[in-house]
Design a protein around this motif. Structure first.
Motif, short mmCIF file in Angstrom:
data_model
loop_
_atom_site.label_atom_id
_atom_site.label_comp_id
_atom_site.label_asym_id
_atom_site.label_seq_id
_atom_site.Cartn_x
_atom_site.Cartn_y
_atom_site.Cartn_z
N UNK A 186 28.65 15.41 34.56
CA UNK A 186 29.26 15.67 36.18
C UNK A 186 28.54 14.44 36.14
N UNK A 187 29.27 13.18 36.49
CA UNK A 187 28.68 12.22 37.66
C UNK A 187 29.11 12.27 39.41
N UNK A 188 28.23 11.61 40.18
CA UNK A 188 28.57 11.64 41.63
C UNK A 188 28.97 10.36 42.27
N UNK A 189 30.15 10.27 42.03
CA UNK A 189 30.93 9.18 42.80
C UNK A 189 30.98 9.31 44.47
N UNK A 190 30.27 8.08 44.84
CA UNK A 190 30.56 7.95 46.65
C UNK A 190 31.34 6.83 46.93
N UNK A 191 33.16 6.93 47.35
CA UNK A 191 33.36 5.55 48.19
C UNK A 191 33.39 5.78 49.10
N UNK A 192 33.41 4.41 49.51
CA UNK A 192 33.30 3.87 51.11
C UNK A 192 34.55 2.96 51.21
N UNK A 193 35.04 3.67 52.36
CA UNK A 193 35.82 2.48 52.94
C UNK A 193 36.51 2.74 54.09
N UNK A 194 36.56 1.57 55.08
CA UNK A 194 37.02 1.85 56.80
C UNK A 194 37.80 3.21 56.75
N UNK A 195 39.49 2.96 55.52
CA UNK A 195 40.50 3.37 56.42
C UNK A 195 40.46 4.26 54.40
N UNK A 196 39.63 5.19 54.28
CA UNK A 196 39.51 5.92 53.13
C UNK A 196 41.11 6.68 52.94
N UNK A 238 29.26 -1.50 61.54
CA UNK A 238 29.96 -0.88 61.12
C UNK A 238 28.77 -0.03 59.40
N UNK A 239 28.45 -1.11 59.31
CA UNK A 239 27.02 -0.76 58.60
C UNK A 239 26.46 -0.01 58.71
N UNK A 240 25.44 -0.23 59.99
CA UNK A 240 24.64 0.40 60.38
C UNK A 240 25.03 2.32 60.26
N UNK A 241 26.47 2.17 61.36
CA UNK A 241 27.00 3.81 61.42
C UNK A 241 27.16 4.20 60.30
N UNK A 242 27.55 3.39 59.17
CA UNK A 242 28.20 3.69 57.76
C UNK A 242 26.95 4.49 57.29
N UNK A 243 25.12 3.97 57.15
CA UNK A 243 24.22 4.02 56.59
C UNK A 243 23.69 5.98 57.46
N UNK A 244 23.80 5.41 58.79
CA UNK A 244 23.80 6.60 59.15
C UNK A 244 24.47 8.51 58.73
N UNK A 245 25.56 7.73 58.77
CA UNK A 245 26.08 9.15 58.07
C UNK A 245 26.48 8.96 56.88
N UNK A 246 25.65 8.02 55.46
CA UNK A 246 25.27 8.71 54.20
C UNK A 246 23.63 9.18 54.11
N UNK A 247 23.00 8.96 55.53
CA UNK A 247 21.21 9.75 55.72
C UNK A 247 21.71 11.20 55.80
N UNK A 248 22.76 11.57 56.16
CA UNK A 248 22.72 13.36 56.75
C UNK A 248 23.24 13.38 55.49
N UNK A 249 23.97 12.49 54.30
CA UNK A 249 24.30 13.65 52.94
C UNK A 249 23.33 13.25 52.41
N UNK A 250 22.41 12.49 52.60
CA UNK A 250 21.49 12.11 51.56
C UNK A 250 20.40 13.95 51.57
N UNK A 251 20.07 13.74 53.26
CA UNK A 251 19.31 14.41 53.40
C UNK A 251 19.86 16.75 53.01
N UNK A 252 21.16 16.75 52.71
CA UNK A 252 21.39 17.92 52.14
C UNK A 252 21.38 17.14 50.58
N UNK A 253 20.78 16.65 50.14
CA UNK A 253 20.53 16.31 48.73
C UNK A 253 21.23 15.78 48.13
#
Length: 404
Positions: free
Chosen positions: A1-11, A71-86
């Motif tokens: 199983x792989x872990x896939x992250x999608x990134x899109x302003x209008x996902x 927007x990149x900084x905001x996405x990075x901050x949301x990504x940090x939350x994911x990283x902190x959860x492993x």
């Protein structure tokens, strides 16, 4: 199983079918999206939020780049939350058009990055200066066009692979990126988009069917970049020569389009309508606004002609769906159309700047529908061969992700 992250302003944007397939195959699928993003079954969606706008009085050419980095900084901050959860993705699949992917490799340097290269802006060969009606392009306008791609170039330089949906859109990329670029479209769901030539569609109390010739035109926003002015100017001749024709125009009259905005206190409809209003019967022209895909596809399927015009720009999904519905597409003889239509085989192409030629083609389609039955069938066959989502485009996307 792989872990896939999608990134899109209008996902999910262009990635919905792909995200769904990866979920079905048992992969862990997560998405980072802006506020308008929509939840999908099996996908963990995290929305980013930014609390500031661009700097007042900033250099105009820099507004886009600063907004992308916010927007990149905001996405990075949301990504940090994911990283902190492993969570640590093996592959990131992103649309960089709003800047959101710019800093994610700093957070996950080992992830393989696949970016969707939709359109690279420059001062030549694209939409800028294509239409002489709007005057010569100034040096300042050329510089602004180049500036629009500043953050795109930065994002593309970080990517392991790029994906562009059509050959023309890929050709817009700087040469240094082409060796990493695959041409893969999202395709059309041919189980859902089907010809319905005997359909009867009621919109706003008016029913359209096979008893009268119907001509359709569709654009997300009615604007010159998508040829609304050329189409409007063709209408007096069409309505005069085909006295039972009904014209159905799909699209919003206000809102942000892709190109030049209308003059103050005008819409592009109101601006160009003044040229023709004394030469048309308005009861035979129907502005229906936005339509659900199913309704639009049925409408294009019953039409004697579906008109699709565009500057050299991004190819619309509606064009491929029209062809999949066996619509007779009368399109502009511009580079985006050359990727999908061969004139006289699976559609007709006319000079974008010649409403007289457009009118003549539509008139022939209305008067002699039997002449074009083979083109209609060939249109769907070309979509089946090259743009079938399930059997052509999805396998290409999955192969690309596996190789990453």
């Amino acid at each position: 199983m792989s872990r896939i992250l999608f990134v899109h302003n209008f996902f999910p944007g262009q990635f919905g079918f792909l995200a769904n397939a990866l979920v079905q195959f048992g992969h862990e699928v997560v998405a980072l999206g802006g506020k308008p993003s929509v939840d999908m079954p099996g996908v963990s969606l995290v929305r980013w939020h930014h609390k500031r706008g661009t700097t007042p009085n900033i250099l105009p050419a820099a507004i886009r780049a600063e907004a992308d980095m916010i927007r990149a900084a905001a996405a990075l901050e949301a990504g940090r939350g994911l990283a902190e959860r492993g969570f640590s993705p093996d592959v990131i699949v992103g649309h960089p058009g709003w800047g959101e992917t710019l800093y994610l490799k700093e957070l996950w340097p080992d992830a393989r990055l696949i970016l969707y290269a939709e359109f690279f802006y420059s001062s030549t060969g694209g939409e800028l200066g294509f239409d002489p009606e709007f005057g010569e392009v100034t040096l300042a306008e050329r510089c602004r066009a180049v500036s629009k791609s500043a953050t795109l170039a930065l994002a593309y330089s970080q990517a392991n692979r790029l994906v562009s949906p059509t050959p023309f859109q890929a050709s817009r990329l700087p040469e240094s990126f082409l060796s990493r670029t695959a041409i893969i479209h999202e395709g059309v769901d041919l189980k859902e988009v089907l010809p319905t030539p005997d359909a009867s569609i009621t919109i706003g109390g008016k029913t359209f069917g096979g008893d009268r010739p119907v001509v359709t035109f569709a654009s997300r926003v009615l604007e010159p970049l998508r040829g609304c002015h050329t189409f409007f100017r063709s209408l007096p001749k069409i309505l005069e020569d085909v006295p039972d024709a009904e014209i159905v125009i799909v699209g919003e009259e206000t809102g942000a389009g892709y190109g030049l905005g209308p003059p103050e206190n005008e819409t592009w409809r109101s601006y160009f309508w003044k040229e023709i209003e004394d030469r048309i019967d308005p009861t035979r022209i129907h502005f229906v606004g936005w339509l659900p895909n199913k309704t639009l596809n049925a409408l294009m399927s019953i039409a004697r002609a579906h008109v699709y015009l565009t500057y050299p720009f991004v190819l619309s999904w509606s064009l491929l769906e029209a062809m999949a519905c066996e619509a007779l597409v009368i399109g502009s003889d511009t580079p985006p159309l050359h990727d999908v239509i061969t004139d006289g085989e699976n559609g007709l192409l006319v000079d974008f700047l010649r409403p007289d030629l457009l009118a003549e083609a539509v008139i022939q389609a209305c008067r002699h529908p039997d002449w074009f039955k083979g083109m209609r069938r060939a249109a769907r066959q070309s979509i089946l061969t090259r743009y079938d989502r399930q059997n052509v485009c999805l396998p290409q996307w999955l192969d690309l992700i596996r190789s990453a």
